[in-house]
Design an enzyme around this catalytic site. Structure first.
Site, PDB file in Angstrom:
ATOM      1  N   ASP A 182       0.826  -1.197   0.000  1.00 61.01           N
ATOM      2  CA  ASP A 182       0.000   0.000   0.000  1.00 61.01           C
ATOM      3  C   ASP A 182       0.865   1.255   0.000  1.00 61.01           C
ATOM      4  O   ASP A 182       2.089   1.186   0.168  1.00 61.01           O
ATOM      5  CB  ASP A 182      -0.929   0.003   1.234  1.00 61.01           C
ATOM      6  CG  ASP A 182      -0.193  -0.266   2.544  1.00 61.01           C
ATOM      7  OD1 ASP A 182       1.041  -0.168   2.580  1.00 61.01           O
ATOM      8  OD2 ASP A 182      -0.867  -0.576   3.547  1.00 61.01           O
ATOM      9  N   ASN A 202      -6.334  -1.663  15.093  1.00 56.89           N
ATOM     10  CA  ASN A 202      -7.761  -1.927  14.870  1.00 56.89           C
ATOM     11  C   ASN A 202      -7.997  -3.208  14.070  1.00 56.89           C
ATOM     12  O   ASN A 202      -9.112  -3.473  13.630  1.00 56.89           O
ATOM     13  CB  ASN A 202      -8.414  -0.730  14.159  1.00 56.89           C
ATOM     14  CG  ASN A 202      -7.852  -0.495  12.760  1.00 56.89           C
ATOM     15  OD1 ASN A 202      -6.985  -1.235  12.302  1.00 56.89           O
ATOM     16  ND2 ASN A 202      -8.336   0.537  12.082  1.00 56.89           N
ATOM     17  N   HIS A 238      -6.556  -3.962  11.136  1.00 57.20           N
ATOM     18  CA  HIS A 238      -6.427  -3.849   9.675  1.00 57.20           C
ATOM     19  C   HIS A 238      -5.194  -4.583   9.172  1.00 57.20           C
ATOM     20  O   HIS A 238      -4.225  -4.812   9.902  1.00 57.20           O
ATOM     21  CB  HIS A 238      -6.469  -2.381   9.216  1.00 57.20           C
ATOM     22  CG  HIS A 238      -5.236  -1.566   9.424  1.00 57.20           C
ATOM     23  ND1 HIS A 238      -5.275  -0.190   9.582  1.00 57.20           N
ATOM     24  CD2 HIS A 238      -3.919  -1.892   9.485  1.00 57.20           C
ATOM     25  CE1 HIS A 238      -4.049   0.277   9.706  1.00 57.20           C
ATOM     26  NE2 HIS A 238      -3.208  -0.737   9.666  1.00 57.20           N
ATOM     27  N   GLU A 253      -9.209  -1.422   6.166  1.00 61.90           N
ATOM     28  CA  GLU A 253      -9.712  -1.055   7.488  1.00 61.90           C
ATOM     29  C   GLU A 253     -10.896  -1.947   7.878  1.00 61.90           C
ATOM     30  O   GLU A 253     -11.474  -2.637   7.027  1.00 61.90           O
ATOM     31  CB  GLU A 253     -10.155   0.416   7.478  1.00 61.90           C
ATOM     32  CG  GLU A 253      -9.056   1.407   7.097  1.00 61.90           C
ATOM     33  CD  GLU A 253      -8.023   1.630   8.210  1.00 61.90           C
ATOM     34  OE1 GLU A 253      -7.945   0.827   9.161  1.00 61.90           O
ATOM     35  OE2 GLU A 253      -7.273   2.623   8.108  1.00 61.90           O
TER      36      GLU A 253
HETATM   37  C1  GLP Z   1       0.062   1.013   8.349  1.00 62.21           C
HETATM   38  C2  GLP Z   1       0.368   0.125   7.170  1.00 62.21           C
HETATM   39  C3  GLP Z   1       0.145  -1.327   7.518  1.00 62.21           C
HETATM   40  C4  GLP Z   1       0.894  -1.661   8.810  1.00 62.21           C
HETATM   41  C5  GLP Z   1       0.374  -0.818   9.921  1.00 62.21           C
HETATM   42  C6  GLP Z   1       1.045  -1.099  11.260  1.00 62.21           C
HETATM   43  O1  GLP Z   1      -1.305   1.184   8.496  1.00 62.21           O
HETATM   44  N1  GLP Z   1      -0.437   0.448   6.015  1.00 62.21           N
HETATM   45  O2  GLP Z   1       0.572  -2.145   6.464  1.00 62.21           O
HETATM   46  O3  GLP Z   1       0.727  -3.013   9.105  1.00 62.21           O
HETATM   47  O4  GLP Z   1       0.578   0.536   9.576  1.00 62.21           O
HETATM   48  O5  GLP Z   1       2.164  -0.278  11.391  1.00 62.21           O
HETATM   49  P1  GLP Z   1       3.197  -0.371  12.569  1.00 62.21           P
HETATM   50  O6  GLP Z   1       4.065  -1.538  12.278  1.00 62.21           O
HETATM   51  O7  GLP Z   1       3.942   0.939  12.512  1.00 62.21           O
HETATM   52  O8  GLP Z   1       2.428  -0.537  13.820  1.00 62.21           O
END
Ligand code: GLP
Length: 249
Positions: free
Chosen positions: A74, A143, A145, A150
């Site tokens: 993404d 959450n 996702h 989401e």
């Molecule tokens: C973002 C990314 C996700 C990732 C999430 C968790 O939303 N789009 O792919 O899994 O963050 O991030 P972190 O590892 O910083 O908690």
């Protein structure tokens, strides 16, 4: 949707460093078995030590990415590619610039494309043309996702533009320090697209992920927790540290 699904495989390790080493080891094994592997990669703070361990393996153990291709999950919509918080920049700075992967074979969905619907379709086509993803890394949002899918995302969703949850935007804000607000839209591989990967490794570290991990593993199989769908995948594993696994008995 609330049917019983097979419990996912969960590996619990003592701390985040052990998680990073384990996950990097899984990628290294795949690359050694298949040097032309197609890797599905992810951004986020959870991935930073994983990328660090891959760079170390490249330098110290000769792990090569020279034959590999990569597709990220993404990116934000409308953020300049060189913006400090762009996912392209994160990938370059934490991984791509430090290993021997061919930059031309590293792909992220382009959140600046003039026609984002077309970009989403082209991204799926490029993954298919590469032969599909051999190993997909995933983080998890607090959450539940996965990528930018989401809560409420359709399990049948494909790559598309999505609105970001308020909690996701708040979680992303620190990487924008002093350079604006987190965009309201992202472009993300869909849940169905992610499930087509032959192998999936979800990585979760820290107490902030414990509720999401517990819901993904033990809660209903429900779009309210997008990560719960991983229970239906034949080769998915969740690698967690003790803190992230705190809600599992
Ligand atoms: C973002 C990314 C996700 C990732 C999430 C968790 O939303 N789009 O792919 O899994 O963050 O991030 P972190 O590892 O910083 O908690």
């Amino acid at each position: 949707m609330n049917q019983i699904a097979a419990a996912p495989r969960v590996v619990v390790l003592d701390h985040a460093g052990a998680v990073a080493a384990d996950v990097a080891g899984r990628i290294a094994d795949r690359l050694r078995a298949r040097p032309s592997a197609v890797l599905g990669l992810a951004t986020g703070e959870t991935m930073r030590p994983v990328h660090g361990d891959l760079v170390r393996r490249h330098r110290e153990e000769g792990l090569s990415f020279a034959g590999a291709a990569s597709f990220n999950l993404d990116d934000y919509v409308g953020l300049p590619e060189r913006h400090p918080a762009s996912f392209r920049r994160f990938m370059d700075e934490t991984l791509f610039d430090h290993v021997d992967i061919d930059p031309a074979r590293t792909h992220l969905p382009d959140g600046n494309a003039a026609d984002l619907g077309r970009e989403a379709m082209d991204y799926e086509a490029a993954i298919a043309a590469a032969g599909g993803i051999d190993l997909q890394l995933l983080g998890i949002g607090a959450n539940g996702h996965i990528a930018f899918n989401e809560p409420g995302s359709d399990f049948a969703s494909r790559t598309r533009v999505v609105g970001l949850a308020a909690s996701t935007r708040a979680a992303g804000q620190p990487s924008f320090a002093g350079s604006g607000d987190v965009p309201v839209l992202g472009i993300t591989m869909g849940i169905a697209s992610i499930l087509e990967a032959r192998r999936i490794v979800l990585v979760a570290t820290g107490r902030g992920k414990a509720d999401a991990v517990a819901r993904a593993v033990k809660g209903p199989l429900d779009p309210a927790c997008p990560a719960s769908i991983l229970r239906t995948h034949p080769d998915a594993v969740m690698v967690c540290d003790r803190a992230a696994a705190a809600g599992l008995s």
